[in-house]
Every structure is written in C-alpha cells, then in structure tokens.
Write an enzyme that holds these catalytic residues in place. Structure first.
Site, PDB file in Angstrom:
ATOM      1  N   HIS A  17       2.671  -4.858  10.839  1.00 30.82           N
ATOM      2  CA  HIS A  17       2.675  -3.846   9.768  1.00 30.82           C
ATOM      3  C   HIS A  17       1.611  -2.779  10.063  1.00 30.82           C
ATOM      4  O   HIS A  17       1.847  -1.585   9.876  1.00 30.82           O
ATOM      5  CB  HIS A  17       2.336  -4.490   8.417  1.00 30.82           C
ATOM      6  CG  HIS A  17       3.415  -5.362   7.838  1.00 30.82           C
ATOM      7  ND1 HIS A  17       3.174  -6.642   7.394  1.00 30.82           N
ATOM      8  CD2 HIS A  17       4.738  -5.134   7.603  1.00 30.82           C
ATOM      9  CE1 HIS A  17       4.285  -7.167   6.906  1.00 30.82           C
ATOM     10  NE2 HIS A  17       5.258  -6.273   7.024  1.00 30.82           N
ATOM     11  N   LYS A  41      10.903 -12.795  -3.724  1.00 31.02           N
ATOM     12  CA  LYS A  41      10.412 -13.456  -2.507  1.00 31.02           C
ATOM     13  C   LYS A  41       9.417 -14.579  -2.805  1.00 31.02           C
ATOM     14  O   LYS A  41       8.909 -15.198  -1.880  1.00 31.02           O
ATOM     15  CB  LYS A  41       9.759 -12.420  -1.589  1.00 31.02           C
ATOM     16  CG  LYS A  41      10.751 -11.705  -0.677  1.00 31.02           C
ATOM     17  CD  LYS A  41      10.059 -11.069   0.498  1.00 31.02           C
ATOM     18  CE  LYS A  41      11.028 -10.813   1.633  1.00 31.02           C
ATOM     19  NZ  LYS A  41      10.375 -10.173   2.775  1.00 31.02           N
ATOM     20  N   ARG A  90      11.866  -3.992  14.132  1.00 35.94           N
ATOM     21  CA  ARG A  90      11.315  -4.839  15.197  1.00 35.94           C
ATOM     22  C   ARG A  90      12.353  -5.182  16.244  1.00 35.94           C
ATOM     23  O   ARG A  90      12.065  -5.324  17.415  1.00 35.94           O
ATOM     24  CB  ARG A  90      10.765  -6.147  14.601  1.00 35.94           C
ATOM     25  CG  ARG A  90       9.524  -5.962  13.764  1.00 35.94           C
ATOM     26  CD  ARG A  90       9.297  -7.162  12.895  1.00 35.94           C
ATOM     27  NE  ARG A  90      10.426  -7.338  11.983  1.00 35.94           N
ATOM     28  CZ  ARG A  90      10.601  -8.364  11.188  1.00 35.94           C
ATOM     29  NH1 ARG A  90       9.736  -9.360  11.212  1.00 35.94           N
ATOM     30  NH2 ARG A  90      11.638  -8.436  10.382  1.00 35.94           N
ATOM     31  N   SER A 128       5.962 -12.200   8.191  1.00 39.35           N
ATOM     32  CA  SER A 128       5.037 -12.835   7.252  1.00 39.35           C
ATOM     33  C   SER A 128       5.417 -14.299   7.033  1.00 39.35           C
ATOM     34  O   SER A 128       4.540 -15.167   6.974  1.00 39.35           O
ATOM     35  CB  SER A 128       5.036 -12.084   5.926  1.00 39.35           C
ATOM     36  OG  SER A 128       4.662 -10.746   6.144  1.00 39.35           O
TER      37      SER A 128
END
Ligand code: COA
Length: 159
Positions: A17, A41, A90, A128
């Site tokens: 990030h 989440k 990514r 993450s």
C-alpha cells in the site's frame, strides 16, 4: 490542484500500500488516504487503530492527508472535491474486481476517474489477510509491513 483519494480497508496497511501511495504522491498535488469503515470485512483493527498505524508511515509525504469514511466512496470523493481515485493492481487476479468497482464508481460519479498503478513486483503477493494469517501463527512479517504494524500484529495475536 490535482487531488486523489487512495481508499482501502488497510487492515493493516502494508508496504505494498505504501508503495502505491508513494507513486500517487508523485502523480498528484494532494493524496487523501481514505480508511474505510468496512464492516463487511470484519477488520482486526478498529478504524482509529488503522489510522494510528498509518500516520507515522506517511508523515514523510508532505502532500498526504488521512481520513476515515463510511458510506459510498464516490460520495466521500465528491465531498473532498477529488479528481480521481487511485488503486493498486498487483496482478491479473485483481483486475476483475477493480474493473467492476471502477465502472460502478464511474456510473455513480462520472466526473471522478479511477487510476490504477502497479506496485513494485516484490509486493505482488502481499495482502493484508495473508500478512495477518502469517502473524497469527507466529511467522515473520517484517518484509511486508512497517515495523509499527508488525508490532501491532504481534500484540494483537499475543492476547
Ligand atoms: N499491496 C498490498 N496489498 C494490497 C495492495 C497493495 N498495493 N493493494 C491491495 N491490496 C490488498 C489488501 O491488502 C487487501 O487484502 P485483503 O483482502 O486480504 O484484506 C485487498 O488487496 C484489497 O484491499 P484494499 O486495497 O484495502 O481495498 P478493499 O478491497 O479492502 O477496499 C474499498 C475496497 C474500501 C475501496 C471499497 O470496498 C469501497 O469503496 N467501499 C465503500 C463502499 C462503496 O463505495 N462501495 C461501492 C464500490 S463500487
């Protein structure tokens, strides 16, 4: 002045990030990191904790601000008078989700463009959740997150 929003859950922020952020800060006059109150989440860290973890890592960027938001991202972006939303891509696997999100956001708010940047390839497999999984089982995550985040993860899983 060109202003972009860099949104995410950032649970927690990773070096990937930060790589995206450093590219955004070179492209725009101002970047606002928007930490989502993304309850879907089920974040490990509260929004306040996520902001507190991000702050010391972005102080070196003179044109970066930090905020939290709830509700629609495009509403927040419009409120902030932003020109664009920046997202990192990514790998190809990110594409479909990001493409749909960008088109939905454009439908909702046609004046706000989504811009994609590619983080350094050394972070192409960082996420993450994977970092949390490694930390939960006592693995080293120092390569993927800043030192204060690695410590916060260690403390969170030591409880
Ligand atoms: N380096 C490392 N990891 C990265 C990364 C990078 N450069 N870019 C993305 N990731 C990872 C994150 O770690 C995260 O991993 P995880 O799923 O394992 O937690 C995943 O990719 C995506 O996370 P992030 O970039 O933080 O975005 P998000 O998908 O959590 O957040 C929002 C998406 C918050 C932008 C989106 O849900 C949103 O806008 N919500 C508000 C409501 C709304 O407007 N909805 C309509 C959208 S069309």
């Amino acid at each position: 002045m060109r202003h972009c929003i860099y949104p995410g859950t950032f649970d927690p922020i990773t070096s990937g990030h930060l790589d995206v952020l450093s590219r955004a800060s070179r492209l725009f006059d101002k970047v606002t990191i928007a930490v989502a109150d993304n309850l879907a989440k089920k974040p490990l860290f509260s929004a306040e904790e996520r902001v507190a973890m991000i702050r010391p890592n972005v102080e070196r960027f003179k044109n970066v601000a930090l905020a939290t938001f709830g509700g629609l991202l495009v509403d927040f972006a419009a409120e902030q008078k932003a020109d664009a939303i920046i997202r990192g891509l990514r790998a190809l696997s990110d594409f479909e989700f990001e493409f749909n999100m960008a088109l939905m956001n454009r439908h909702l708010q046609p004046m706000i463009e989504t811009i994609f940047v590619m983080p350094n390839e050394q972070f192409s497999y960082t996420s993450s959740s994977l970092v949390k999984q490694v930390a939960r089982h006592g693995g080293q995550v120092g390569h993927f997150v800043p030192t204060n985040v690695a410590e916060a993860l260690q403390n969170a899983f030591a409880k």
